[in-house]
Enzyme design. Structure first.
Site, PDB file in Angstrom:
ATOM      1  N   GLY A  35      38.896 101.108  90.659  1.00 36.60           N
ATOM      2  CA  GLY A  35      39.019  99.659  90.733  1.00 36.60           C
ATOM      3  C   GLY A  35      39.324  99.263  92.161  1.00 36.60           C
ATOM      4  O   GLY A  35      39.257 100.091  93.058  1.00 36.60           O
ATOM      5  N   GLY A  36      39.666  98.026  92.357  1.00 34.02           N
ATOM      6  CA  GLY A  36      39.932  97.549  93.711  1.00 34.02           C
ATOM      7  C   GLY A  36      41.170  98.175  94.319  1.00 34.02           C
ATOM      8  O   GLY A  36      41.193  98.510  95.484  1.00 34.02           O
ATOM      9  N   MET A  37      42.225  98.318  93.508  1.00 31.18           N
ATOM     10  CA  MET A  37      43.491  98.796  94.074  1.00 31.18           C
ATOM     11  C   MET A  37      43.758 100.257  93.821  1.00 31.18           C
ATOM     12  O   MET A  37      44.649 100.834  94.410  1.00 31.18           O
ATOM     13  CB  MET A  37      44.648  98.047  93.421  1.00 31.18           C
ATOM     14  CG  MET A  37      44.688  96.610  93.706  1.00 31.18           C
ATOM     15  SD  MET A  37      45.898  95.898  92.610  1.00 31.18           S
ATOM     16  CE  MET A  37      45.257  96.365  91.040  1.00 31.18           C
ATOM     17  N   GLY A  38      43.060 100.813  92.890  1.00 32.73           N
ATOM     18  CA  GLY A  38      43.367 102.194  92.545  1.00 32.73           C
ATOM     19  C   GLY A  38      42.328 102.785  91.612  1.00 32.73           C
ATOM     20  O   GLY A  38      41.232 102.255  91.476  1.00 32.73           O
ATOM     21  N   VAL A  40      41.273 104.496  87.826  1.00 33.69           N
ATOM     22  CA  VAL A  40      41.589 104.535  86.399  1.00 33.69           C
ATOM     23  C   VAL A  40      41.235 105.932  85.885  1.00 33.69           C
ATOM     24  O   VAL A  40      40.138 106.433  86.125  1.00 33.69           O
ATOM     25  CB  VAL A  40      40.803 103.458  85.621  1.00 33.69           C
ATOM     26  CG1 VAL A  40      41.134 103.538  84.138  1.00 33.69           C
ATOM     27  CG2 VAL A  40      41.116 102.075  86.159  1.00 33.69           C
ATOM     28  N   LYS A  55      45.997 103.434  84.943  1.00 32.92           N
ATOM     29  CA  LYS A  55      45.590 102.871  86.236  1.00 32.92           C
ATOM     30  C   LYS A  55      46.680 103.157  87.262  1.00 32.92           C
ATOM     31  O   LYS A  55      47.841 102.808  87.053  1.00 32.92           O
ATOM     32  CB  LYS A  55      45.380 101.365  86.088  1.00 32.92           C
ATOM     33  CG  LYS A  55      44.869 100.686  87.324  1.00 32.92           C
ATOM     34  CD  LYS A  55      44.543  99.229  87.036  1.00 32.92           C
ATOM     35  CE  LYS A  55      44.011  98.536  88.277  1.00 32.92           C
ATOM     36  NZ  LYS A  55      43.648  97.152  88.007  1.00 32.92           N
ATOM     37  N   ASP A 147      38.133  87.027  88.683  1.00 33.37           N
ATOM     38  CA  ASP A 147      37.154  88.042  89.102  1.00 33.37           C
ATOM     39  C   ASP A 147      36.219  88.381  87.945  1.00 33.37           C
ATOM     40  O   ASP A 147      35.962  89.550  87.668  1.00 33.37           O
ATOM     41  CB  ASP A 147      37.867  89.290  89.618  1.00 33.37           C
ATOM     42  CG  ASP A 147      36.953  90.159  90.494  1.00 33.37           C
ATOM     43  OD1 ASP A 147      35.907  89.652  90.937  1.00 33.37           O
ATOM     44  OD2 ASP A 147      37.288  91.335  90.720  1.00 33.37           O
TER      45      ASP A 147
END
Lengths: 341, 252
Positions: A35-38, A40, A55, A147
């Site tokens: 994902g965008g931040m990390g 999964v 996540k 988003d």
């Protein structure tokens, strides 16, 4: 020491990314997606013996701020109990300081893949309505997604639709459905650092800048969101994204499906994605109602019809009865002619 | 490892995260020296290789220029002009290198005038070996468009090497040599055929011990690399951005 080769550097990167779940109730199974931040991962909850999605943030926060923000993201999800929104199970911190949360493991396909097998416009629209229901529910609970895009919608094996990745969600003031919700600038759930190369990928990536500014995906985020006007964002920003999503679903060329956007659908898409928020649908329900009216063969709010269009639609809707009456009338005329002889 | 590092404090000035830029601008010479050592340790190798390849300078010239460059960074207080909001430190330093090389003669004179010396040992022979033992492969010379990528790649390599070295020292000091050897064999050897089972058999330990040791070593490596990175970042935002770039997060 010996210099590290490119191959070793890649190996170190992969190893450093892998979360150490020591001290948690979870066992790592496999990496599922980024994902965008990390990342999964699929993990096993050893206490409840079930598979969960885990996540994990990329970078440990140095002052706890990032951790707090992820916690808030999890809390947003926790307040959204809806069949169309993935439920959160747990939140915690790994031994290396990275924050994680676990949620239901969703087996299914991303919307962009799933619709390849949906051949009728009607079925695609029904799918779209289910997305609208989940988003409308979130809005009613005071949460803006920010988003919405095909990559963030999953369709399960039984056709269930799940809106994913609420990492950019924003808490809104007011919770009355149908009332445009105003954004609370202090209630930003999460901002992410801009990813290398993200801005150049107009369809897949999310564009982020600093605190309280821009986040979303080019092509799907509203103009006001793209301008970073966080304080003016409201439900109509998500409506813009839904309009873009509708267009995507109806124009995506796949085997067995010929893209078709008639005037009414085109008008719905146009109204949802209007440049000015005031020109869009004021609430997701109204967008959904317009799509439902289209499915029922009724006129849509977004498109004032001409007489000819009204007649055409009337004919399409009651074609069977009209043909039946016409056949009856023709028969009567023939009968009259025969009897006159 | 982080605890160990902080325990080193005492007589050393506390080089906290994001402080290197500030410390380099400090009026205290001891602080400035420490900051420059940190910066030099992280950047000397990419700078040296960049001078060799981008400017096609012979080994001895490149060595002088690398040393001269860092001396000039101190003497001319180049970091005072760096603004983290406008560019990355890496890009800024690369542009400073370009400008330094173009003015090499002037810079060399300044170096002679100044009394500054570098405290960091620069293993030029090792760096040269990495470049192919002195025989320059024309294919290895980066094109002007890929210079930024080249510099970044070399900087990441240097950063990871420092983090690995930190981990090795920490393991030696804390009787965890076996853990480091496992890490070395599995993650640093580049051997694709190695497996947890093979390592367990080789060391006569259960596979779970190998798993745990490697998980620990990777975690510490990651922590060490992030600490090193934090040392040369100007802000939390820059650190977050650089961490993503260095580890390839978001790109894969």
């Amino acid at each position: 020491m010996k210099s590290l080769s490119d191959k070793v550097i890649e190996r170190l990167r992969a190893g450093a990314e892998e979360p150490d779940l020591t001290g948690t109730r979870y066992r790592l199974l496999e990496r599922v997606a980024r994902g965008g931040m990390g990342v999964v991962y699929a993990a096993e909850d050893e206490k409840l013996e079930r598979r969960v999605a885990l996540k994990v943030l990329d970078v440990p926060g140095t002052d706890g701020d990032l951790a707090n923000r992820l916690m808030r993201e999890a809390r947003v999800l926790a307040r959204l109990e809806h069949p169309g929104i993935v439920p959160v199970h747990d939140v915690g911190t790994l031994a290396d300081g990275r924050v994680f949360y676990t949620m239901k493991f969703v087996e299914g396909q991303r919307l962009d893949k799933f619709i390849e097998g949906v051949e009728s416009v009607q079925d695609r629209l029904r799918l779209f309505l289910r997305i609208c229901e989940a988003v409308a529910f979130a809005h009613a609970r005071g949460v803006l997604h920010r988003d919405l895009k095909p990559a963030n919608i999953m369709v399960g094996p039984f056709g269930e639709v799940l809106v994913m990745d609420w990492g950019l969600a924003k808490i809104l003031r007011g919770e009355q459905p149908g009332v445009p919700l105003a954004a609370d600038p202090e209630a930003t759930i999460l901002e992410r650092a801009k990813q290398p190369g993200e801005a150049s990928d107009s369809t897949k990536s999310s564009v982020i800048t600093g605190h309280g500014t821009v986040m979303g995906t080019p092509g799907y985020m509203s103009p006001e969101q793209a301008r970073g006007e966080v304080e003016v964002l409201d439900a109509r920003s998500d409506i813009f994204s839904l309009g873009a999503l509708l267009r995507f679903m109806l124009t995506q060329k796949t085997p067995g499906f010929t893209p078709r956007l008639d005037r009414s659908l085109e008008a719905i898409g146009r109204k949802a994605t209007a440049e000015r928020p005031a020109s869009r649908y004021p609430a997701v329900q109204e967008l959904g109602q317009d799509v439902s009216r289209y499915l029922d063969g009724l006129s849509v709010e977004a498109h004032p019809e001409s007489i000819f269009e009204k007649l055409t639609r009337f004919y399409r809707r009651y074609r069977f009865f009209i043909l039946l009456i016409l056949a009856y009338l023709v028969m009567r005329v023939i009968l009259l002619l025969v009897l006159k002889r | 490892m982080s605890n160990d590092k902080s325990k080193q404090g005492g007589d050393r000035f506390p080089l906290t995260r994001w402080s290197v830029i500030g410390a380099a601008r400090s009026s205290n010479p001891a602080e400035r020296d420490r900051a420059m050592d940190t910066l030099c340790a992280a950047y000397w190798k990419p700078v040296y290789k960049y001078v060799r390849l981008r400017w096609n300078r012979p080994t001895e010239d490149a060595q002088d220029m690398t040393q001269g460059f860092f001396v000039q960074v101190i003497e001319r207080r180049l970091l005072d002009k760096f603004d983290p909001a406008k560019s990355r430190l890496r890009t800024y330093l690369r542009l400073c290198v370009d400008s330094f090389v173009m003015n090499e003669e002037k810079a060399a004179k300044r170096q002679k005038r100044g009394g500054n010396v570098l405290h960091v040992a620069l293993d030029f022979a090792g760096a040269e070996e990495e470049l192919g033992g002195g025989a320059m492969d024309p294919a290895a010379i980066p094109s002007p468009e890929s210079l930024e990528d080249f510099f970044e790649k070399e900087w990441v390599r240097g950063l990871f090497e420092l983090a690995v070295e930190d981990l090795r020292k920490y393991c030696e000091a804390n009787e965890r040599e076996r853990t480091f050897r496992l890490f070395e064999e599995y993650d640093l050897s580049g051997d694709e055929t190695i497996s947890y089972q093979k390592l367990a058999a080789e060391y006569g330990i259960p596979v779970t011990d190998v798993t745990n040791a490697l998980a620990w070593a990777r975690r510490e490596f990651r922590r060490g690399a992030l600490e090193r990175l934090g040392d040369v970042c100007g802000s939390e935002e820059e650190f977050q951005r650089e961490a993503r770039s260095v580890f390839g997060w978001g790109a894969r």
